[in-house]
Design an enzyme around this catalytic site. Structure first.
Site, PDB file in Angstrom:
ATOM      1  NE  ARG A  69      -3.767   0.218   2.508  1.00  0.00           N
ATOM      2  CZ  ARG A  69      -4.457  -0.204   3.513  1.00  0.00           C
ATOM      3  NH1 ARG A  69      -4.095   0.431   4.713  1.00  0.00           N
ATOM      4  NH2 ARG A  69      -5.497  -0.887   3.474  1.00  0.00           N
ATOM      5  NE  ARG A 183      -8.657  -0.759  15.930  1.00  0.00           N
ATOM      6  CZ  ARG A 183      -8.829  -1.535  14.764  1.00  0.00           C
ATOM      7  NH1 ARG A 183      -8.046  -1.503  13.598  1.00  0.00           N
ATOM      8  NH2 ARG A 183     -10.006  -2.437  14.574  1.00  0.00           N
ATOM      9  CE  LYS A 184      -8.388   2.756   8.860  1.00  0.00           C
ATOM     10  NZ  LYS A 184      -9.460   2.083   7.778  1.00  0.00           N
ATOM     11  N   GLY A 441     -17.036  -5.915   1.264  1.00  0.00           N
ATOM     12  CA  GLY A 441     -17.191  -7.236   1.500  1.00  0.00           C
ATOM     13  C   GLY A 441     -17.510  -7.949   2.888  1.00  0.00           C
ATOM     14  CB  CYS A 446     -12.667  -1.299   2.823  1.00  0.00           C
ATOM     15  SG  CYS A 446     -11.920  -2.067   4.352  1.00  0.00           S
ATOM     16  N   GLY A 447     -15.230  -0.298   1.503  1.00  0.00           N
ATOM     17  CA  GLY A 447     -15.923   0.121   0.260  1.00  0.00           C
ATOM     18  C   GLY A 447     -17.281   1.190   0.550  1.00  0.00           C
TER      19      GLY A 447
HETATM   20 FE1  SRM Z   1      -9.920  -0.919   5.133  1.00  0.00          FE
HETATM   21  C1  SRM Z   1      -8.847  -3.189   7.195  1.00  0.00           C
HETATM   22  C2  SRM Z   1      -8.756  -2.425   2.296  1.00  0.00           C
HETATM   23  C3  SRM Z   1     -10.209   1.894   2.933  1.00  0.00           C
HETATM   24  C4  SRM Z   1     -11.940   0.242   7.368  1.00  0.00           C
HETATM   25  N1  SRM Z   1      -8.800  -2.643   4.702  1.00  0.00           N
HETATM   26  C5  SRM Z   1      -8.481  -3.383   5.658  1.00  0.00           C
HETATM   27  C6  SRM Z   1      -7.495  -4.497   5.256  1.00  0.00           C
HETATM   28  C7  SRM Z   1      -6.040  -3.949   5.494  1.00  0.00           C
HETATM   29  C8  SRM Z   1      -7.746  -6.159   5.865  1.00  0.00           C
HETATM   30  C9  SRM Z   1      -6.626  -6.688   5.596  1.00  0.00           C
HETATM   31  O1  SRM Z   1      -5.852  -7.037   6.253  1.00  0.00           O
HETATM   32  O2  SRM Z   1      -6.971  -7.639   4.552  1.00  0.00           O
HETATM   33  C10 SRM Z   1      -7.902  -4.634   3.607  1.00  0.00           C
HETATM   34  C11 SRM Z   1      -6.888  -4.975   2.651  1.00  0.00           C
HETATM   35  C12 SRM Z   1      -7.286  -5.826   1.611  1.00  0.00           C
HETATM   36  C13 SRM Z   1      -6.624  -5.980   0.567  1.00  0.00           C
HETATM   37  O3  SRM Z   1      -5.950  -6.865   0.386  1.00  0.00           O
HETATM   38  O4  SRM Z   1      -6.730  -4.899  -0.203  1.00  0.00           O
HETATM   39  C14 SRM Z   1      -8.356  -2.957   3.669  1.00  0.00           C
HETATM   40  N2  SRM Z   1      -9.384  -0.283   3.025  1.00  0.00           N
HETATM   41  C15 SRM Z   1      -9.135  -1.170   2.081  1.00  0.00           C
HETATM   42  C16 SRM Z   1      -9.077  -0.518   0.743  1.00  0.00           C
HETATM   43  C17 SRM Z   1      -7.992  -1.214  -0.106  1.00  0.00           C
HETATM   44  C18 SRM Z   1     -10.550  -0.970   0.074  1.00  0.00           C
HETATM   45  C19 SRM Z   1     -10.484  -0.584  -1.497  1.00  0.00           C
HETATM   46  O5  SRM Z   1     -10.740  -1.415  -2.266  1.00  0.00           O
HETATM   47  O6  SRM Z   1     -10.462   0.674  -1.649  1.00  0.00           O
HETATM   48  C20 SRM Z   1      -8.847   0.949   1.196  1.00  0.00           C
HETATM   49  C21 SRM Z   1      -7.385   1.253   1.352  1.00  0.00           C
HETATM   50  C22 SRM Z   1      -7.511   2.878   1.786  1.00  0.00           C
HETATM   51  C23 SRM Z   1      -6.101   3.046   1.867  1.00  0.00           C
HETATM   52  O7  SRM Z   1      -5.593   3.565   0.689  1.00  0.00           O
HETATM   53  O8  SRM Z   1      -5.612   3.355   2.733  1.00  0.00           O
HETATM   54  C24 SRM Z   1      -9.741   0.825   2.412  1.00  0.00           C
HETATM   55  N3  SRM Z   1     -10.943   0.785   5.168  1.00  0.00           N
HETATM   56  C25 SRM Z   1     -10.902   1.841   4.272  1.00  0.00           C
HETATM   57  C26 SRM Z   1     -11.949   2.642   4.558  1.00  0.00           C
HETATM   58  C27 SRM Z   1     -12.722   3.874   3.941  1.00  0.00           C
HETATM   59  C28 SRM Z   1     -12.190   5.284   4.311  1.00  0.00           C
HETATM   60  O9  SRM Z   1     -10.973   5.277   4.652  1.00  0.00           O
HETATM   61  O10 SRM Z   1     -12.501   6.067   3.388  1.00  0.00           O
HETATM   62  C29 SRM Z   1     -12.419   2.287   5.797  1.00  0.00           C
HETATM   63  C30 SRM Z   1     -13.644   2.770   6.702  1.00  0.00           C
HETATM   64  C31 SRM Z   1     -13.381   4.367   7.277  1.00  0.00           C
HETATM   65  C32 SRM Z   1     -12.753   4.082   8.539  1.00  0.00           C
HETATM   66  O11 SRM Z   1     -11.532   3.332   8.756  1.00  0.00           O
HETATM   67  O12 SRM Z   1     -13.181   4.710   9.546  1.00  0.00           O
HETATM   68  C33 SRM Z   1     -11.737   1.050   6.220  1.00  0.00           C
HETATM   69  N4  SRM Z   1     -10.365  -1.342   6.885  1.00  0.00           N
HETATM   70  C34 SRM Z   1     -11.498  -1.021   7.612  1.00  0.00           C
HETATM   71  C35 SRM Z   1     -11.307  -1.478   8.926  1.00  0.00           C
HETATM   72  C36 SRM Z   1     -12.167  -1.236  10.286  1.00  0.00           C
HETATM   73  C37 SRM Z   1     -11.507  -0.072  10.986  1.00  0.00           C
HETATM   74  C38 SRM Z   1     -12.141  -0.213  12.332  1.00  0.00           C
HETATM   75  O13 SRM Z   1     -11.850   0.933  12.972  1.00  0.00           O
HETATM   76  O14 SRM Z   1     -12.521  -1.236  12.794  1.00  0.00           O
HETATM   77  C39 SRM Z   1     -10.545  -2.426   8.880  1.00  0.00           C
HETATM   78  C40 SRM Z   1     -10.266  -3.746  10.132  1.00  0.00           C
HETATM   79  C41 SRM Z   1      -9.000  -3.159  11.023  1.00  0.00           C
HETATM   80  O15 SRM Z   1      -8.636  -2.181  10.917  1.00  0.00           O
HETATM   81  O16 SRM Z   1      -9.022  -3.852  11.982  1.00  0.00           O
HETATM   82  C42 SRM Z   1      -9.743  -2.544   7.553  1.00  0.00           C
HETATM   83 FE1  SF4 Z   2     -13.797  -6.268   4.508  1.00  0.00          FE
HETATM   84 FE2  SF4 Z   2     -12.297  -4.111   3.835  1.00  0.00          FE
HETATM   85 FE3  SF4 Z   2     -11.714  -6.780   3.148  1.00  0.00          FE
HETATM   86 FE4  SF4 Z   2     -13.610  -5.578   1.999  1.00  0.00          FE
HETATM   87  S1  SF4 Z   2     -11.434  -4.963   2.098  1.00  0.00           S
HETATM   88  S2  SF4 Z   2     -13.682  -7.472   2.636  1.00  0.00           S
HETATM   89  S3  SF4 Z   2     -14.364  -4.209   3.609  1.00  0.00           S
HETATM   90  S4  SF4 Z   2     -11.872  -5.898   5.041  1.00  0.00           S
END
Ligand code: SRM
Ligand code: SF4
Length: 522
Positions: A69, A183-184, A441, A446-447
Site C-alpha cells: 500500500r 488504532r488507525k 465485502g 472499506c467500500g
Molecule cells: Fe480498509 C482493514 C482494504 C479503506 C475500514 N482494509 C483493511 C484490510 C487491510 C484488511 C486486511 O488486512 O486484509 C484490507 C486490505 C485488503 C486488500 O488486500 O486490499 C483493507 N481499506 C481497504 C481498501 C484497499 C479498500 C479498497 O478497495 O479501496 C482501502 C484502502 C485505503 C488506503 O489507501 O489506505 C480501505 N478501510 C477503508 C475505509 C474507507 C475510508 O478510509 O474512507 C474504511 C472505513 C473508514 C474508517 O476506517 O473509518 C476502512 N479497513 C477498515 C477497517 C475497520 C476499522 C475499524 O476501526 O475497525 C479494517 C479492519 C481493521 O482495521 O481492523 C480495515
Molecule cells: Fe472487509 Fe475491507 Fe476486506 Fe472489503 S477490503 S472485505 S470491507 S476488510
C-alpha cells in the site's frame, strides 16, 4: 503516555503487546534480512503485522504474494511514479495488479518478499513511499482531486496535505513519534465546494469556512472529528466547534494526533478509534486537551461551512481554471489496473498532459493539463474504450472494496460480482441519473456502503438449509452538501437473488424504467 502508561500490561490487547515489544518501524531496517530469509521462515508477528508499518501486507488468501500500500498524498502521482509502479507489478505476470483505493491511493499485488529491497530502492528514486500506511498509523491523507485546477475552489489543498504527510512520516522516511497509535487514523482536507473527500467519514477533517475576524472575513477551515466506520460501530464526524486558518492546520493535526496517541483507549481494539475517546471524555474536555497541546485556544467554528454543492464525480472532460487546459476523468472499473494499463496511463499523461495523474476516492483517475488542441486525439486513444469518459449511469458511480479475491476478512467476492451486476442492470434498465452503488465485502466497510445511494455489505445468509454469500442493503447515504450516512434497510439477501431486488430499488427510488416497458409505452 499518560493513560496508556497507567494501563497494566495484562489488560493490553495482543496488538498493544507486540507493539510494546518492538515498534513496527524497526522493520524498515530489517527488509534485507527478510528478503534473504523468505516469507516462510520469518517471525509470524513481523510477517503478518509489523511489515504493515512499511506498507507491506501478508495476504493469507495468496501466501507469499504480498500487497503493498502506497501513500499518494492528495492522490497526485507523476507519470514517472506510475511507470515505476507498473514495472513493479509487471514482473509478477498474471499475479501482478494494482487497485486504486477508496482513499485516493494505490495498492500493488503479487509482491515477493525477496524483491522488497529492490522495490524500495526504485520507490526512493522516484519519491514514492509506503511508510506508515497500514495498521496503527495515519492512512493516506485525502484532498480535493482537482485542487489547483478548479476555478470554483476556495483553497488548493495540495501543499497542506503534503506538509501534513511530511510532518507525520518525517518526509516519508518514517516518524517514530506517530507509529504507535491506539488504532488507525484518517485525515482529509477539502477546499472545494462539494466535499469531494467524504470529510464526514474521517477521524479528522477540515472543511472550508469563512470566519469574521474583526472587520474581516477570513478563509479557513471548520474542524470535524471522530468520523469512522468499523464492524462494531459507524459514526459521522462531529464539529469540534473550532475554526483554523490554513497556516495552523499542520499544528492542529499534530496536536490532535498526539492527544489520540497519548490518551486514546488501548484495552479493547473494537473501541480504540478517536470517537471512543471523545465519548469517554466529552467533546469539551477533548477540545481543551487539544488546545493545551497546541499552546493556544481555538476560535469557535464559523457559523456555516462552504460545502454547498452536490458532489461531482469528475468523470468526463472539464475546463480548468487555466485557460485552454482541460482535465479528463477516466472511469476505471472498480479501480483495478494491470501493468499494461499503468504504462499506458503514464504515457497518456506524459504525451497529452503535464505528466501528472490524479486519483479519486471513487477509485478513478484524472489526467489534467490537456490542451484544447490535443483533446480530440486524446479522446480517440484506444485505452479510453475501456477506461471511458462517458460510462453508463450505474457503472460511473460503482465503488468496490477488495473482497474475497485478496482479503481474508471478506465474507463475499465483491469486485467481479459488482461489475457483472452493474452490466446486467444496465442492460435491463433505462436510467436518468447516476446511482452510486458501493460494495463492501464485510462490516469493516472499506467500500463505504454508508455513503452510497445503495450500499451492499457482504454477509453470510441461509437459504434452503444452505449457507450462501449475501448482502445487507444500505440506503440513504448522502454526499457533498449536507452529507449524512445511510442506514441498513434490508438484511441477508442472497447474492444469487440480488439482481431483481436492486432492479426494484432502482425503479422505486431512482426513477429507472425497464427497457421492455419503455418500448411498450412509446
Ligand atoms: Fe480498509 C482493514 C482494504 C479503506 C475500514 N482494509 C483493511 C484490510 C487491510 C484488511 C486486511 O488486512 O486484509 C484490507 C486490505 C485488503 C486488500 O488486500 O486490499 C483493507 N481499506 C481497504 C481498501 C484497499 C479498500 C479498497 O478497495 O479501496 C482501502 C484502502 C485505503 C488506503 O489507501 O489506505 C480501505 N478501510 C477503508 C475505509 C474507507 C475510508 O478510509 O474512507 C474504511 C472505513 C473508514 C474508517 O476506517 O473509518 C476502512 N479497513 C477498515 C477497517 C475497520 C476499522 C475499524 O476501526 O475497525 C479494517 C479492519 C481493521 O482495521 O481492523 C480495515
Ligand atoms: Fe472487509 Fe475491507 Fe476486506 Fe472489503 S477490503 S472485505 S470491507 S476488510
Amino acid at each position: 503516555m499518560t493513560d496508556t502508561a497507567t494501563t497494566t500490561t495484562a489488560s493490553l490487547n495482543k496488538f498493544e503487546k507486540f507493539k510494546a515489544e518492538k515498534d513496527g518501524l524497526v522493520i524498515k531496517e530489517e527488509i534485507e534480512k527478510f528478503a534473504s530469509l523468505g516469507w516462510e521462515a520469518m517471525d509470524e508477528t513481523d510477517r503478518d503485522h509489523r511489515l504493515k508499518w512499511v506498507g507491506v501486507f501478508f495476504r493469507p488468501v495468496t501466501p507469499g504474494k504480498f500487497m503493498m500500500r502506497m501513500r499518494i498524498p492528495n492522490g497526485i502521482i507523476t507519470s514517472a511514479q506510475m511507470g515505476t509502479l507498473a514495472e513493479v507489478v509487471q514482473r509478477y505476470g498474471d499475479d501482478g495488479s494494482a487497485d486504486i483505493t477508496t482513499r485516493q491511493n494505490i495498492q500493488l499485488r503479487g509482491i515477493a518478499i525477496e524483491d522488497l529491497p529492490d522495490i524500495f530502492n526504485r520507490f526512493h528514486a522516484v519519491g514514492l513511499t509506503t511508510i506508515q500506511s497500514g495498521m496503527d498509523n495515519i492512512r493516506n491523507i485525502t484532498g480535493d482531486p482537482i485542487a489547483g485546477l478548479d476555478a470554483d475552489e476556495l483553497f488548493d489543498t495540495r501543499e497542506l496535505v503534503q506538509q501534513i504527510q511530511d510532518m507525520l512520516t518525517n518526509k516519508g522516511e518514517g516518524n517514530p513519534e506517530f507509529t504507535n497509535l491506539p488504532r488507525k487514523f484518517n485525515i482529509a482536507i477539502t477546499g472545494g465546494r462539494d466535499n469531494s473527500v467524504h470529510a464526514e467519514i474521517n477521524d479528522l477533517a477540515f472543511v472550508p469556512a469563512f470566519k469574521e475576524v474583526g472587520a474581516q472575513k477570513v478563509f479557513g477551515f471548520n474542524i470535524l472529528v471522530g468520523g469512522f466506520f468499523s464492524g462494531k460501530r459507524c459514526e459521522a464526524a462531529i464539529p469540534l466547534n473550532a475554526w483554523v486558518p490554513p497556516e495552523d492546520v499542520v499544528a492542529v493535526c499534530r496536536a490532535i494526533v498526539e492527544v489520540f496517541r497519548d490518551h486514546g483507549l488501548r484495552a479493547n481494539r473494537q473501541k480504540s478509534r478517536l470517537m471512543w475517546l471523545i465519548d469517554e471524555w466529552g467533546l469539551a474536555k477533548f477540545r481543551l486537551e487539544v488546545e493545551k497541546r497546541l499552546g493556544k485556544s481555538f476560535l469557535s467554528a464559523a457559523p456555516k461551512d462552504e460545502i454547498d454543492w452536490e458532489k461531482r464525480d469528475h468523470i468526463g472532460v472539464y475546463k480548468q481554471k487555466q485557460p485552454g487546459l482541460n482535465y479528463v476523468g477516466l472511469h476505471i472499473p472498480v479501480g483495478r489496473l494491470y501493468a499494461g494499463d499503468m504504462f499506458e496511463i503514464s504515457r497518456l499523461a506524459e504525451v497529452y498532459g503535464s505528466g501528472e495523474i490524479r486519483l479519486t476516492v471513487e477509485q478513478n483517475i484524472i489526467i489534467p493539463n490537456i490542451p484544447e488542441s490535443r483533446l480530440a486525439t486524446f479522446l480517440a486513444e484506444p485505452l479510453l474504450e475501456r477506461f471511458a469518459v462517458d460510462p453508463g449511469l450505474l457503472t460511473r458511480s460503482l465503488v468496490s472494496c477488495t473482497g474475497a479475491q485478496f482479503c481474508n476478512f471478506a465474507l463475499i467476492e465483491t469486485k467481479n460480482r459488482a461489475l457483472a451486476m452493474i452490466q446486467a442492470l444496465e442492460s435491463e434498465l433505462i436510467l436518468t441519473r447516476p446511482v452510486r452503488i458501493h460494495w463492501t465485502g464485510c462490516p469493516n466497510s472499506c467500500g463505504q456502503p454508508q455513503v452510497a445511494d445503495i450500499g451492499l455489505m457482504g454477509t453470510k445468509t441461509r437459504k434452503n438449509g444452505k449457507t450462501l454469500e449475501g448482502v445487507d442493503i444500505y440506503m440513504g447515504g448522502k454526499v457533498g452538501k449536507d452529507a449524512h450516512l445511510g442506514t441498513c434497510v434490508t438484511k441477508g439477501i442472497p447474492c444469487e437473488d440480488l439482481q431483481p431486488v436492486l432492479q426494484d430499488l432502482l425503479i422505486q427510488h431512482f426513477g429507472a424504467k425497464l427497457k421492455q416497458e419503455a418500448l411498450v409505452t412509446h
